[in-house]
Design a protein around this motif. Structure first.
Motif, mmCIF file in Angstrom:
data_model
loop_
_atom_site.group_PDB
_atom_site.id
_atom_site.type_symbol
_atom_site.label_atom_id
_atom_site.label_comp_id
_atom_site.label_asym_id
_atom_site.label_seq_id
_atom_site.Cartn_x
_atom_site.Cartn_y
_atom_site.Cartn_z
ATOM 1 N N ARG A 56 0.848 -1.192 0.000
ATOM 2 C CA ARG A 56 0.000 0.000 0.000
ATOM 3 C C ARG A 56 0.881 1.239 0.000
ATOM 4 N N GLU A 57 0.323 2.301 -0.536
ATOM 5 C CA GLU A 57 0.972 3.594 -0.570
ATOM 6 C C GLU A 57 -0.091 4.634 -0.261
ATOM 7 N N MET A 58 0.311 5.755 0.278
ATOM 8 C CA MET A 58 -0.623 6.846 0.542
ATOM 9 C C MET A 58 -0.115 8.085 -0.186
ATOM 10 N N ALA A 59 -1.042 8.874 -0.709
ATOM 11 C CA ALA A 59 -0.674 10.116 -1.375
ATOM 12 C C ALA A 59 -1.620 11.223 -0.951
ATOM 13 N N GLU A 95 -6.712 12.589 0.222
ATOM 14 C CA GLU A 95 -5.851 11.516 0.716
ATOM 15 C C GLU A 95 -6.334 10.236 0.057
ATOM 16 N N VAL A 96 -5.435 9.555 -0.635
ATOM 17 C CA VAL A 96 -5.800 8.319 -1.318
ATOM 18 C C VAL A 96 -4.778 7.247 -0.958
ATOM 19 N N THR A 97 -5.264 6.053 -0.662
ATOM 20 C CA THR A 97 -4.376 4.929 -0.340
ATOM 21 C C THR A 97 -4.696 3.767 -1.274
ATOM 22 N N ILE A 129 -2.729 4.666 -7.203
ATOM 23 C CA ILE A 129 -2.303 6.048 -6.953
ATOM 24 C C ILE A 129 -1.926 6.716 -8.270
ATOM 25 N N ASP A 130 -1.152 6.016 -9.111
ATOM 26 C CA ASP A 130 -0.753 6.569 -10.406
ATOM 27 C C ASP A 130 -1.972 6.933 -11.251
ATOM 28 N N ARG A 173 3.801 11.731 -1.928
ATOM 29 C CA ARG A 173 3.569 10.291 -1.777
ATOM 30 C C ARG A 173 4.467 9.720 -0.692
ATOM 31 N N THR A 174 3.948 8.696 0.001
ATOM 32 C CA THR A 174 4.701 8.091 1.090
ATOM 33 C C THR A 174 5.732 7.079 0.633
#
Length: 171
Positions: free
Chosen positions: A94-97, A133-135, A141-142, A158-159
């Motif tokens: 997972r990534e958060m942006a 905020e999107v995870t 995310i892209d 981005r995290t």
């Protein structure tokens, strides 16, 4: 004679290290000195006594190069373990942006509609902009960022990827 060259593949490495000053610089330096690129890097303390951190690195390389990277990381003294999550099997990434979007009128409505589809939360709003905020996965995310470009993207933070193997196995 034609030698078939292997293609670079995306790999997610989970590295457990002593939580000490300079280890991140040593690991990043090892990548840099050998010409390996780091696509994503995250670091977080993972033990109650703050003694161990997990470094998650996403990189692209051939299987042979990944094997070399793992062996080189394993030789660093404060490294406890190196796991190639991509090679080990099922894992969760997972990534958060935070995505800042300008918009009024129809662009504002479209940004909110797309955010709902991608389950992005509004974490700040003004009359002329939003911060979402999107995870999710890096691909999600892209895609979200690409869509926001069409309606008024201003800025993205981005995290990097956080990842862990599925099941009972420790990584």
């Amino acid at each position: 004679m034609h030698i078939k060259k292997q293609a670079a593949e995306r790999h997610t490495l989970s590295i457990l290290v002593d939580n000490e000053a300079g280890i991140l610089a040593r690991i990043a330096g090892m990548f840099t000195s050998r010409g390996y690129n780091i696509e994503s890097l995250t670091v977080a303390d993972v033990t109650e006594n703050h003694a161990v951190s997990r470094i998650t690195i996403v990189t692209k390389a051939t299987p042979e190069v990944i094997e070399q990277i793992i062996h080189q990381l394993d030789r660093l003294i404060p490294v406890h373990s190196v796991n190639d999550l991509s090679a080990k099997g099922p894992h969760v990434e997972r990534e958060m942006a935070l995505v800042k979007v300008a918009g009024t009128g129809d662009h504002r409505i479209e940004a909110l509609r797309l955010a709902e589809v991608y389950r992005a939360r509004v974490v700040d709003a003004t009359i002329s902009s939003f911060i979402f905020e999107v995870t999710g996965t890096t691909d999600k995310i892209d895609t979200f960022v690409g869509l926001m470009r069409e309606v008024g993207l201003l800025e993205v933070a981005r995290t990097g990827v956080a990842a862990i193997s599925r099941g009972k196995e420790l990584t």
